[in-house]
Motif scaffolding. Structure first.
Motif, PDB file in Angstrom:
ATOM      1  N   ALA A 266       0.819  -1.210  -0.148  1.00  0.00           N
ATOM      2  CA  ALA A 266       0.020  -0.099  -0.053  1.00  0.00           C
ATOM      3  C   ALA A 266       0.740   1.326  -0.065  1.00  0.00           C
ATOM      4  CB  ALA A 266      -0.936  -0.139   1.149  1.00  0.00           C
ATOM      5  N   ASP A 267       1.892   1.269   0.824  1.00  0.00           N
ATOM      6  CA  ASP A 267       2.727   2.463   0.756  1.00  0.00           C
ATOM      7  C   ASP A 267       3.606   2.679  -0.358  1.00  0.00           C
ATOM      8  OD1 ASP A 267       1.911   2.700   3.345  1.00  0.00           O
ATOM      9  OD2 ASP A 267       3.780   1.721   4.303  1.00  0.00           O
ATOM     10  N   VAL A 268       4.094   1.714  -1.146  1.00  0.00           N
ATOM     11  CA  VAL A 268       4.749   1.698  -2.417  1.00  0.00           C
ATOM     12  C   VAL A 268       3.778   2.281  -3.616  1.00  0.00           C
ATOM     13  CG1 VAL A 268       4.538  -0.627  -3.319  1.00  0.00           C
ATOM     14  CG2 VAL A 268       6.674   0.904  -3.829  1.00  0.00           C
ATOM     15  N   ARG A 269       2.697   1.906  -3.513  1.00  0.00           N
ATOM     16  CA  ARG A 269       1.800   2.292  -4.337  1.00  0.00           C
ATOM     17  C   ARG A 269       1.449   3.837  -4.333  1.00  0.00           C
ATOM     18  NH1 ARG A 269      -2.954  -0.443  -6.408  1.00  0.00           N
ATOM     19  NH2 ARG A 269      -2.794  -2.089  -5.117  1.00  0.00           N
ATOM     20  N   THR A 270       1.329   4.183  -3.064  1.00  0.00           N
ATOM     21  CA  THR A 270       1.115   5.769  -2.964  1.00  0.00           C
ATOM     22  C   THR A 270       2.323   6.248  -3.213  1.00  0.00           C
ATOM     23  OG1 THR A 270      -0.447   5.200  -0.892  1.00  0.00           O
ATOM     24  CG2 THR A 270       0.681   7.436  -1.142  1.00  0.00           C
ATOM     25  N   ALA A 271       3.450   5.745  -2.965  1.00  0.00           N
ATOM     26  CA  ALA A 271       4.827   6.751  -3.227  1.00  0.00           C
ATOM     27  C   ALA A 271       4.892   6.674  -4.712  1.00  0.00           C
ATOM     28  CB  ALA A 271       5.940   5.883  -2.693  1.00  0.00           C
ATOM     29  N   ILE A 272       4.581   5.533  -5.588  1.00  0.00           N
ATOM     30  CA  ILE A 272       4.909   5.588  -6.927  1.00  0.00           C
ATOM     31  C   ILE A 272       3.911   6.784  -7.584  1.00  0.00           C
ATOM     32  CG2 ILE A 272       4.386   4.352  -9.102  1.00  0.00           C
ATOM     33  CD1 ILE A 272       5.674   1.935  -7.596  1.00  0.00           C
ATOM     34  N   ALA A 273       2.646   6.874  -6.945  1.00  0.00           N
ATOM     35  CA  ALA A 273       1.709   7.656  -7.622  1.00  0.00           C
ATOM     36  C   ALA A 273       2.068   9.034  -7.140  1.00  0.00           C
ATOM     37  CB  ALA A 273       0.187   7.536  -6.752  1.00  0.00           C
ATOM     38  N   GLU A 274       3.166   9.410  -6.306  1.00  0.00           N
ATOM     39  CA  GLU A 274       3.375  10.700  -6.054  1.00  0.00           C
ATOM     40  C   GLU A 274       4.735  11.000  -6.416  1.00  0.00           C
ATOM     41  OE1 GLU A 274       3.769  10.843  -1.677  1.00  0.00           O
ATOM     42  OE2 GLU A 274       1.547  10.672  -1.323  1.00  0.00           O
ATOM     43  N   VAL A 275       5.849  10.169  -6.710  1.00  0.00           N
ATOM     44  CA  VAL A 275       7.143  10.710  -7.113  1.00  0.00           C
ATOM     45  C   VAL A 275       7.573   9.598  -8.436  1.00  0.00           C
ATOM     46  CG1 VAL A 275       7.787  11.151  -4.713  1.00  0.00           C
ATOM     47  CG2 VAL A 275       8.363   8.963  -5.759  1.00  0.00           C
ATOM     48  N   GLY A 276       6.691   8.925  -8.832  1.00  0.00           N
ATOM     49  CA  GLY A 276       6.866   8.199  -9.978  1.00  0.00           C
ATOM     50  C   GLY A 276       8.019   7.093  -9.757  1.00  0.00           C
ATOM     51  N   LEU A 277       8.283   6.290 -10.809  1.00  0.00           N
ATOM     52  CA  LEU A 277       9.133   5.038 -10.762  1.00  0.00           C
ATOM     53  C   LEU A 277      10.696   5.460 -10.696  1.00  0.00           C
ATOM     54  CD1 LEU A 277       7.384   2.761 -13.229  1.00  0.00           C
ATOM     55  CD2 LEU A 277       7.705   2.293 -10.778  1.00  0.00           C
ATOM     56  N   ASN A 278      11.059   6.129  -9.677  1.00  0.00           N
ATOM     57  CA  ASN A 278      12.675   6.573  -9.580  1.00  0.00           C
ATOM     58  C   ASN A 278      13.104   5.925  -8.350  1.00  0.00           C
ATOM     59  OD1 ASN A 278      14.912   7.978  -8.620  1.00  0.00           O
ATOM     60  ND2 ASN A 278      14.247   9.764 -10.153  1.00  0.00           N
ATOM     61  N   PRO A 279      13.793   4.919  -8.812  1.00  0.00           N
ATOM     62  CA  PRO A 279      14.465   4.197  -7.699  1.00  0.00           C
ATOM     63  C   PRO A 279      15.110   4.654  -6.422  1.00  0.00           C
ATOM     64  CG  PRO A 279      14.612   2.800  -9.566  1.00  0.00           C
ATOM     65  CD  PRO A 279      14.177   4.382 -10.085  1.00  0.00           C
ATOM     66  N   SER A 280      15.821   5.577  -7.025  1.00  0.00           N
ATOM     67  CA  SER A 280      16.506   6.563  -6.016  1.00  0.00           C
ATOM     68  C   SER A 280      15.846   7.176  -5.057  1.00  0.00           C
ATOM     69  CB  SER A 280      17.664   7.342  -6.706  1.00  0.00           C
ATOM     70  OG  SER A 280      18.464   6.966  -7.451  1.00  0.00           O
ATOM     71  N   VAL A 281      14.692   7.969  -5.496  1.00  0.00           N
ATOM     72  CA  VAL A 281      13.584   8.669  -4.762  1.00  0.00           C
ATOM     73  C   VAL A 281      13.089   7.756  -3.662  1.00  0.00           C
ATOM     74  CG1 VAL A 281      12.074  10.132  -4.431  1.00  0.00           C
ATOM     75  CG2 VAL A 281      13.738  10.558  -6.338  1.00  0.00           C
ATOM     76  N   LEU A 282      12.628   6.482  -4.163  1.00  0.00           N
ATOM     77  CA  LEU A 282      11.875   5.667  -3.484  1.00  0.00           C
ATOM     78  C   LEU A 282      12.808   4.776  -2.587  1.00  0.00           C
ATOM     79  CD1 LEU A 282       9.866   4.142  -6.384  1.00  0.00           C
ATOM     80  CD2 LEU A 282       9.090   5.461  -4.684  1.00  0.00           C
ATOM     81  N   ALA A 283      13.899   4.385  -2.709  1.00  0.00           N
ATOM     82  CA  ALA A 283      15.107   3.893  -1.770  1.00  0.00           C
ATOM     83  C   ALA A 283      15.136   4.989  -0.505  1.00  0.00           C
ATOM     84  CB  ALA A 283      16.103   3.624  -2.169  1.00  0.00           C
ATOM     85  N   GLN A 284      15.248   6.091  -0.857  1.00  0.00           N
ATOM     86  CA  GLN A 284      15.468   7.378   0.292  1.00  0.00           C
ATOM     87  C   GLN A 284      14.199   7.329   1.176  1.00  0.00           C
ATOM     88  OE1 GLN A 284      16.844  10.751  -1.467  1.00  0.00           O
ATOM     89  NE2 GLN A 284      18.757   9.885  -2.173  1.00  0.00           N
ATOM     90  N   ARG A 285      12.967   7.471   0.392  1.00  0.00           N
ATOM     91  CA  ARG A 285      11.610   7.597   1.115  1.00  0.00           C
ATOM     92  C   ARG A 285      11.459   6.425   2.039  1.00  0.00           C
ATOM     93  NH1 ARG A 285       6.414   9.822  -1.806  1.00  0.00           N
ATOM     94  NH2 ARG A 285       4.733   9.010   0.015  1.00  0.00           N
ATOM     95  N   PHE A 286      12.032   5.284   1.571  1.00  0.00           N
ATOM     96  CA  PHE A 286      11.707   4.014   2.585  1.00  0.00           C
ATOM     97  C   PHE A 286      12.876   3.348   3.466  1.00  0.00           C
ATOM     98  CE2 PHE A 286       8.312   3.306  -0.560  1.00  0.00           C
ATOM     99  CZ  PHE A 286       7.338   3.083   0.063  1.00  0.00           C
ATOM    100  N   GLY A 287      13.903   4.212   2.963  1.00  0.00           N
ATOM    101  CA  GLY A 287      15.192   3.996   4.021  1.00  0.00           C
ATOM    102  C   GLY A 287      15.750   2.353   3.734  1.00  0.00           C
ATOM    103  N   VAL A 288      15.703   1.973   2.457  1.00  0.00           N
ATOM    104  CA  VAL A 288      16.305   0.744   2.155  1.00  0.00           C
ATOM    105  C   VAL A 288      17.353   0.906   1.130  1.00  0.00           C
ATOM    106  CG1 VAL A 288      14.011  -0.148   2.683  1.00  0.00           C
ATOM    107  CG2 VAL A 288      14.451   0.497   0.364  1.00  0.00           C
ATOM    108  N   ALA A 289      18.061  -0.205   0.961  1.00  0.00           N
ATOM    109  CA  ALA A 289      19.135  -0.151  -0.032  1.00  0.00           C
ATOM    110  C   ALA A 289      18.590  -0.316  -1.416  1.00  0.00           C
ATOM    111  CB  ALA A 289      19.894  -1.679   0.267  1.00  0.00           C
ATOM    112  N   ALA A 290      19.506   0.065  -2.399  1.00  0.00           N
ATOM    113  CA  ALA A 290      18.902   0.279  -3.822  1.00  0.00           C
ATOM    114  C   ALA A 290      18.384  -1.343  -4.183  1.00  0.00           C
ATOM    115  CB  ALA A 290      20.004   0.771  -4.564  1.00  0.00           C
ATOM    116  N   PRO A 291      19.042  -2.345  -4.059  1.00  0.00           N
ATOM    117  CA  PRO A 291      18.615  -3.564  -4.672  1.00  0.00           C
ATOM    118  C   PRO A 291      17.218  -4.040  -4.135  1.00  0.00           C
ATOM    119  CG  PRO A 291      20.826  -3.891  -3.988  1.00  0.00           C
ATOM    120  CD  PRO A 291      20.470  -2.378  -3.397  1.00  0.00           C
TER     121      PRO A 291
END
Length: 434
Positions: A266-291
């Protein structure tokens, strides 16, 4: 308001068929001839009352002017034009062509689609014919048996007299070899027939895992919500799975659960809707490693992503340990992929993210944005050997903006890559640009 992609061309085509002058039609509907000219060349939008008046003046139903070969045909023709760029197709007149000859336009677009499918089939089968262990064994058995039969037969046709007992032995050998040849040939034919089935082509644990994940579309909704255990997912699969493949699948599913906990659906669905499919931004948002985020994007259901995405994972030797194929980006079943993939560049630059605008070296110029990241693993502690795992996410250009005018050209494998001038080539190719 109806679509304007082809309406103007249909108006012009109908008017010409009726032998009506542009000025006469313009006068009949109460507009100027220059304005009608702009409409017919799709440079002015049209709808409502004017469209109704034009349809009445042209003695056709309004839907005849607004419907027909759709945007998919236009997209197919533009794709064909980019593939055969040396033919210098008149792209500026493509709307006119589709409007005047919708049947031929549909035929050409469908032909291009079938050509793409055939090229992908050739690439897959060539890869399989080159590396398939079952096929190699079957062919070797057939050739060995044929050689044995030929050698024995050559002895029997020699002019010298042969002892009757030896003659019976040779004949028995030929009979036994003929039976073995028939069995080997049947096995080979059956194997070639099975190549049409994705599940039947699984000859090793890695391929079994690939087929299993493909059957489930790489997404496991029950695992997302903790309703079942990985063992239950495997046990409930309709296809028989070997013990070796089961171990690989369970390891993948356990990692899937770990990724899902770190990056909830649910959280990643919301995040993609807000910032798009940018792995770097998404990784920072969730505080996880790039892989983690690269794997997570590739595991999301189609309704969230909107198109097929690809994911490949390799170890430091270059061997592919995971494959999810994106449309237009085939991945070899055996061995390593193209050495120019960002996947392998990341191995030499661990812990550094790599992004590349890439284009597949084929007649169908498919472009992608690739994100690659290689991480170091110390599974046996700091005193033990470390391993490198490289992950590459492949996003088609329909999902992400590509601003580069000169994408990097890459292949699939050297054996089926048409780029003869590539400095990274390892072996000759069976394909060419001609």
């Amino acid at each position: 308001m109806p679509s304007q992609v082809l309406t103007g061309g249909r108006i012009r085509e109908r008017r010409t068929a009726l032998g009506m002058k542009q000025a006469d039609l313009a006068r009949a509907v109460g507009i100027s001839a220059p304005y009608l000219n702009l409409i017919e060349h799709n440079k002015r939008k049209i709808g409502g009352k004017l469209l109704i008046e034009l349809a009445r003046a042209l003695r056709v139903d309004m839907t005849t002017l607004t419907e027909g070969a759709g945007a998919s045909v236009l997209a197919g023709l533009r794709d064909a034009a980019s593939t055969f760029a040396e033919q210098d197709a008149e792209l500026a007149r493509i709307d006119d062509f589709v409007a005047r000859f919708p049947g031929w336009a549909a035929v050409l677009a469908e032909s291009k689609t079938r050509l793409d499918r055939l090229e992908r089939s050739v690439e897959t089968l060539t890869d399989r014919l080159t590396h398939d262990p079952m096929l190699s064994t079957s062919l070797h058995d057939v050739l060995s048996t044929v050689t044995a039969i030929r050698s024995t037969a050559s002895i029997l046709v020699e002019p010298e007299d042969i002892d009757p007992n030896w003659q019976k032995r040779f004949q028995a050998n030929i009979y036994e070899d003929a039976i073995r040849l028939a069995e080997s040939t049947q096995s080979l034919v059956a194997h070639l027939d099975d190549m049409e089935s994705p599940d039947a082509s699984a000859n090793n644990p890695q391929e079994e895992m690939d087929a299993f994940l493909k059957r489930h579309d790489y997404h496991f909704n029950d695992l997302e919500h903790g309703r079942v255990a990985p063992e239950e997912i495997v046990a409930g699969d309709s296809t028989k799975i070997s013990d070796a493949a089961r171990g690989l699948i369970l390891r993948h599913l356990r990692r899937y659960i770990s990724d899902a906990v770190l990056v909830p659906l649910a959280d990643v669905r919301t995040a993609i809707a807000e910032v798009g499919l940018n792995p770097s931004v998404l990784a920072q948002r969730f505080g996880v490693a790039a892989p983690v985020i690269l794997r997570r994007i590739a595991s999301l259901p189609a309704e969230i992503i909107g198109a097929d995405v690809g994911l490949v994972i390799a170890d430091a030797s270059g061997a592919l340990t995971f494959r999810r194929v994106a449309t237009g980006f085939p991945v070899p079943l055996f061995g390593a992929g193209c050495p120019l993939w960002p996947l392998y560049q990341a191995v030499s630059r661990p812990m550094i993210p790599i992004t590349a605008d890439i284009e597949i070296a084929s007649r169908s110029k498919h472009r992608f944005l690739a994100y690659a990241f290689a991480n170091l693993r110390h599974d046996e502690g700091f005193d033990g050997p470390h391993s490198v795992e490289s992950t590459m996410l492949i996003l088609p250009e329909s999902l992400v903006p590509l601003t580069s005018s000169t994408p990097q050209t890459v292949g699939i494998t050297c054996r089926i890559c048409p780029r003869n001038d590539c400095a990274a080539r390892r072996e000759g190719s069976i394909l060419s640009e001609t």
